[in-house]
Write a protein that holds these residues in place. Structure first.
Motif, PDB file in Angstrom:
ATOM      1  N   LEU A 186     -35.656  20.706   9.033  1.00 46.38           N
ATOM      2  CA  LEU A 186     -36.156  21.479   7.936  1.00 46.38           C
ATOM      3  C   LEU A 186     -34.769  21.838   7.088  1.00 46.38           C
ATOM      4  CD1 LEU A 186     -38.463  22.902   6.422  1.00 46.38           C
ATOM      5  CD2 LEU A 186     -37.753  24.945   8.031  1.00 46.38           C
ATOM      6  N   VAL A 187     -34.765  21.752   5.950  1.00 48.47           N
ATOM      7  CA  VAL A 187     -33.706  22.204   5.053  1.00 48.47           C
ATOM      8  C   VAL A 187     -34.219  23.165   4.032  1.00 48.47           C
ATOM      9  CG1 VAL A 187     -32.059  21.362   3.418  1.00 48.47           C
ATOM     10  CG2 VAL A 187     -32.631  19.722   5.078  1.00 48.47           C
ATOM     11  N   THR A 188     -33.486  24.307   4.294  1.00 51.81           N
ATOM     12  CA  THR A 188     -33.930  25.579   3.144  1.00 51.81           C
ATOM     13  C   THR A 188     -32.761  26.068   2.638  1.00 51.81           C
ATOM     14  OG1 THR A 188     -35.782  26.286   5.171  1.00 51.81           O
ATOM     15  CG2 THR A 188     -35.011  27.932   3.279  1.00 51.81           C
ATOM     16  N   GLU A 189     -32.470  25.712   1.512  1.00 49.63           N
ATOM     17  CA  GLU A 189     -31.931  26.324   0.619  1.00 49.63           C
ATOM     18  C   GLU A 189     -31.914  27.682  -0.133  1.00 49.63           C
ATOM     19  OE1 GLU A 189     -31.299  23.190  -2.333  1.00 49.63           O
ATOM     20  OE2 GLU A 189     -31.190  21.611  -0.803  1.00 49.63           O
ATOM     21  N   ILE A 190     -31.061  28.629  -0.238  1.00 46.34           N
ATOM     22  CA  ILE A 190     -31.318  29.860  -0.839  1.00 46.34           C
ATOM     23  C   ILE A 190     -30.210  29.934  -1.621  1.00 46.34           C
ATOM     24  CG2 ILE A 190     -31.332  32.512  -0.431  1.00 46.34           C
ATOM     25  CD1 ILE A 190     -31.879  30.360   2.331  1.00 46.34           C
ATOM     26  N   SER A 191     -30.663  29.937  -3.139  1.00 45.04           N
ATOM     27  CA  SER A 191     -29.523  30.157  -4.052  1.00 45.04           C
ATOM     28  C   SER A 191     -29.452  31.347  -4.852  1.00 45.04           C
ATOM     29  CB  SER A 191     -29.877  28.921  -5.018  1.00 45.04           C
ATOM     30  OG  SER A 191     -29.755  27.541  -4.254  1.00 45.04           O
TER      31      SER A 191
ATOM     32  N   GLU B 167     -14.026  33.611   3.468  1.00 40.43           N
ATOM     33  CA  GLU B 167     -15.173  34.717   3.927  1.00 40.43           C
ATOM     34  C   GLU B 167     -16.347  34.012   4.569  1.00 40.43           C
ATOM     35  OE1 GLU B 167     -14.776  37.953   0.106  1.00 40.43           O
ATOM     36  OE2 GLU B 167     -15.747  35.970  -0.268  1.00 40.43           O
ATOM     37  N   PHE B 168     -16.668  32.915   4.122  1.00 46.90           N
ATOM     38  CA  PHE B 168     -17.738  32.280   4.647  1.00 46.90           C
ATOM     39  C   PHE B 168     -17.296  31.673   6.189  1.00 46.90           C
ATOM     40  CE2 PHE B 168     -20.032  28.057   5.839  1.00 46.90           C
ATOM     41  CZ  PHE B 168     -21.305  28.631   5.868  1.00 46.90           C
TER      42      PHE B 168
ATOM     43  N   LEU C  37     -25.388  25.350   9.028  1.00 48.34           N
ATOM     44  CA  LEU C  37     -25.210  26.181   7.917  1.00 48.34           C
ATOM     45  C   LEU C  37     -24.153  25.670   6.822  1.00 48.34           C
ATOM     46  CD1 LEU C  37     -26.201  28.811   6.342  1.00 48.34           C
ATOM     47  CD2 LEU C  37     -24.742  30.050   7.905  1.00 48.34           C
ATOM     48  N   GLU C  38     -24.392  25.359   5.779  1.00 49.76           N
ATOM     49  CA  GLU C  38     -23.472  25.119   4.604  1.00 49.76           C
ATOM     50  C   GLU C  38     -23.626  26.420   3.527  1.00 49.76           C
ATOM     51  OE1 GLU C  38     -23.751  21.240   2.891  1.00 49.76           O
ATOM     52  OE2 GLU C  38     -24.681  20.370   4.830  1.00 49.76           O
ATOM     53  N   TYR C  39     -22.379  26.453   2.863  1.00 51.44           N
ATOM     54  CA  TYR C  39     -22.045  27.340   1.756  1.00 51.44           C
ATOM     55  C   TYR C  39     -21.553  26.168   0.644  1.00 51.44           C
ATOM     56  CZ  TYR C  39     -20.609  30.742  -1.555  1.00 51.44           C
ATOM     57  OH  TYR C  39     -20.326  31.567  -2.724  1.00 51.44           O
ATOM     58  N   ILE C  40     -22.450  26.225  -0.518  1.00 51.86           N
ATOM     59  CA  ILE C  40     -21.906  25.571  -1.570  1.00 51.86           C
ATOM     60  C   ILE C  40     -21.786  26.095  -2.864  1.00 51.86           C
ATOM     61  CG2 ILE C  40     -22.385  23.370  -3.081  1.00 51.86           C
ATOM     62  CD1 ILE C  40     -24.301  22.681  -0.654  1.00 51.86           C
ATOM     63  N   ASN C  41     -20.580  26.313  -3.458  1.00 53.76           N
ATOM     64  CA  ASN C  41     -20.539  26.902  -4.749  1.00 53.76           C
ATOM     65  C   ASN C  41     -20.104  26.122  -5.822  1.00 53.76           C
ATOM     66  OD1 ASN C  41     -17.860  28.439  -6.397  1.00 53.76           O
ATOM     67  ND2 ASN C  41     -19.878  29.562  -6.140  1.00 53.76           N
TER      68      ASN C  41
ATOM     69  N   THR D 216     -25.171  28.396  -3.163  1.00 51.29           N
ATOM     70  CA  THR D 216     -26.274  27.928  -2.347  1.00 51.29           C
ATOM     71  C   THR D 216     -25.808  28.024  -0.901  1.00 51.29           C
ATOM     72  OG1 THR D 216     -27.061  26.540  -4.107  1.00 51.29           O
ATOM     73  CG2 THR D 216     -28.109  25.964  -1.822  1.00 51.29           C
ATOM     74  N   PHE D 217     -26.999  28.589   0.124  1.00 51.34           N
ATOM     75  CA  PHE D 217     -26.719  28.369   1.295  1.00 51.34           C
ATOM     76  C   PHE D 217     -27.650  27.283   2.096  1.00 51.34           C
ATOM     77  CE2 PHE D 217     -24.892  32.436   0.497  1.00 51.34           C
ATOM     78  CZ  PHE D 217     -23.797  32.556   1.393  1.00 51.34           C
ATOM     79  N   LYS D 218     -27.337  26.362   2.834  1.00 49.82           N
ATOM     80  CA  LYS D 218     -28.402  25.413   3.141  1.00 49.82           C
ATOM     81  C   LYS D 218     -28.332  25.683   4.695  1.00 49.82           C
ATOM     82  CE  LYS D 218     -28.401  20.995   1.300  1.00 49.82           C
ATOM     83  NZ  LYS D 218     -27.845  19.735   0.811  1.00 49.82           N
ATOM     84  N   LEU D 219     -29.657  25.930   5.011  1.00 52.01           N
ATOM     85  CA  LEU D 219     -29.991  25.834   6.418  1.00 52.01           C
ATOM     86  C   LEU D 219     -30.548  24.677   6.920  1.00 52.01           C
ATOM     87  CD1 LEU D 219     -29.897  28.953   5.153  1.00 52.01           C
ATOM     88  CD2 LEU D 219     -31.250  29.472   6.858  1.00 52.01           C
TER      89      LEU D 219
END
Length: 150
Positions: free
Chosen positions: A79-84, A94-95, A131-135, A141-144
């Motif tokens: 399951l991939v959940t992206e919160i942007s 910081e991440f 967990l990834e963080y993409i700017n 976007t945080f991808k879980l």
């Protein structure tokens, strides 16, 4: 590569209550794709934490700003959940610091251990597989990633 047959995608406006609204909306999707209650409960907690972070930190508790949610099963059955959001971004340092924090047990005799800030990332790291963080530009976007055990 992202192979998606069916995904949940919705945009919301930031508010104090928006994390609950988003969770309620996406839970039906997760149940519909066959996720078990344990996986749903865990990823729901992570989703609420990340949306609250967007509201509080990226948007400094400002109502009405866009928060986007996309959720789908990838070709590895994760399951991939992206919160942007489009608010203040995090630096890579910081991440990295946030995801490597350790939980400090609150001590009734030491008020310094009572802080709740920073615990959200600890929860998310514990309950997800990755967990990834993409700017990109002004979009954060945080991808879980969560193994569905299906």
């Amino acid at each position: 590569m992202k192979t998606v047959k069916n995904e949940f995608k919705q945009q919301y406006k930031s508010s104090l209550e928006v994390s609950r609204n988003i969770a309620n909306d996406v839970k039906a999707y997760w149940a519909g794709i066959g996720l078990g209650p344990d996986v749903i409960d865990q990823i729901e907690l992570c989703l609420v934490e990340m949306v609250n972070n967007a509201y509080e930190h990226a948007y400094h508790s400002e109502d009405g700003c866009p928060i986007e949610l996309t959720s789908y099963l990838n070709d590895k059955n994760e399951l991939v959940t992206e919160i942007s959001d489009y608010g203040q971004s995090m630096s890579k340092d910081e991440f990295t610091k946030a995801i490597n924090n350790e939980f400090i047990e609150p001590d009734p005799d030491d008020p310094e251990t009572w802080a709740t800030s920073g615990r959200g990332f600890i929860i998310v790291v514990q309950l997800t597989d990755s967990l990834e963080y993409i700017n990109l530009g002004d979009k954060n976007t945080f991808k879980l990633y969560k193994n569905t055990n299906r």
